[in-house]
Design an enzyme around this catalytic site. Structure first.
Site, PDB file in Angstrom:
ATOM      1  CG  ASP A 184      24.703   2.754  -3.950  1.00  0.00           C
ATOM      2  OD1 ASP A 184      25.740   2.176  -3.580  1.00  0.00           O
ATOM      3  OD2 ASP A 184      24.724   3.852  -4.529  1.00  0.00           O
ATOM      4  CD  GLU A 193      28.387   1.362  -5.903  1.00  0.00           C
ATOM      5  OE1 GLU A 193      28.621   2.568  -5.723  1.00  0.00           O
ATOM      6  OE2 GLU A 193      28.111   0.576  -5.001  1.00  0.00           O
ATOM      7  CG  ASP A 197      27.033   1.504  12.163  1.00  0.00           C
ATOM      8  OD1 ASP A 197      26.303   2.298  11.550  1.00  0.00           O
ATOM      9  OD2 ASP A 197      26.908   0.272  12.103  1.00  0.00           O
ATOM     10  CB  THR A 241      26.257  -6.556  -0.612  1.00  0.00           C
ATOM     11  OG1 THR A 241      27.063  -5.549   0.011  1.00  0.00           O
ATOM     12  CG2 THR A 241      25.948  -7.626   0.429  1.00  0.00           C
ATOM     13  NE  ARG A 291      22.050  -1.932   4.954  1.00  0.00           N
ATOM     14  CZ  ARG A 291      22.888  -1.074   5.548  1.00  0.00           C
ATOM     15  NH1 ARG A 291      22.995  -1.020   6.856  1.00  0.00           N
ATOM     16  NH2 ARG A 291      23.623  -0.266   4.817  1.00  0.00           N
ATOM     17  CD  GLU A 300      30.865 -10.878   7.664  1.00  0.00           C
ATOM     18  OE1 GLU A 300      32.065 -10.548   7.517  1.00  0.00           O
ATOM     19  OE2 GLU A 300      30.487 -11.775   8.428  1.00  0.00           O
ATOM     20  N   GLY A 301      28.511  -6.430   6.710  1.00  0.00           N
ATOM     21  CA  GLY A 301      27.621  -5.751   7.662  1.00  0.00           C
ATOM     22  C   GLY A 301      26.217  -5.569   7.075  1.00  0.00           C
TER      23      GLY A 301
END
Ligand code: ITT
Length: 179
Positions: A63, A34, A141, A5, A164, A8-9
């Protein structure tokens, strides 16, 4: 096992949960093309197929996207592009004056075990906040309300309930015996 990925989050959240399952994950920070598609499942699966032509050891990708009911599911599969362009402020502008604030996050993990690809998904329901709130987390977020707090205000608690988390938990429980 490798998590591919550029975000980083995403990696931080996956690593924290993997530790609870005594699974070690390694970050391969790589941006990959993608394929266009309407469903996250399809995009995740096809992306993993393309990467599996080059990387032969086990890896997973994820994803995800934010789906806003009043915007007919927008930005959905285009979440990454929309976040990088109009961002949270742009979404709030699109939502100005709209009463129905219902939204959900969805994550789809595609896992290549060295021979085949399996997918795991997770969904969390919430609402689009009226303003940007909180500093923790990443991406959308600060505008995603879960109960009274945004994900960016919740910090670690987000990882107990997020899309997630649900997808990773299904994934880690399913592969646990294989490692
Ligand atoms: P990779 O494809 O390299 O993994 P990306 O950031 O481009 O990273 P996606 O294509 O899956 O990831 O796009 C998902 C978008 O939705 C991205 O802009 C994220 O910031 C956002 N997003 C996904 N999960 C999120 C979460 O838990 N909290 C906030 N925003 C999230």
């Amino acid at each position: 096992m490798i998590f591919i990925t550029s975000n980083e989050g995403k990696f931080r959240e996956a690593k924290a949960l993997a530790e609870k399952f005594s699974i070690e994950i390694e970050w391969l920070r790589m941006e990959y093309e993608e394929p266009q598609g309407f469903e996250l499942e399809e995009i995740a699966k096809r992306s993993a197929e393309i990467i599996a032509n080059r990387i032969k050891e086990p890896f997973f990708i994820e994803d995800s996207g934010l789906f806003i009911e009043a915007l007919k599911g927008f930005p959905g599969p285009y979440s990454s592009y929309v976040f990088k362009t109009i961002g949270n402020e742009g979404i709030l502008k699109l939502m100005a004056g709209i009463e129905n604030r219902k939204a959900y996050f969805k994550a789809v993990i595609a896992y290549f075990d060295g021979s085949k690809i399996r997918t795991f998904d997770g969904v969390v329901y919430g609402e689009i906040a009226l303003e940007i709130r909180g500093e923790k987390g990443f991406g959308f977020d600060p505008i995603f309300l879960y109960g009274r707090q945004t994900f960016a205000e919740m910090g670690e608690e987000k990882n107990l309930v997020s899309h997630r988390r649900i997808a990773l938990e299904k994934f880690f429980s399913s592969i646990k015996g294989e490692f």
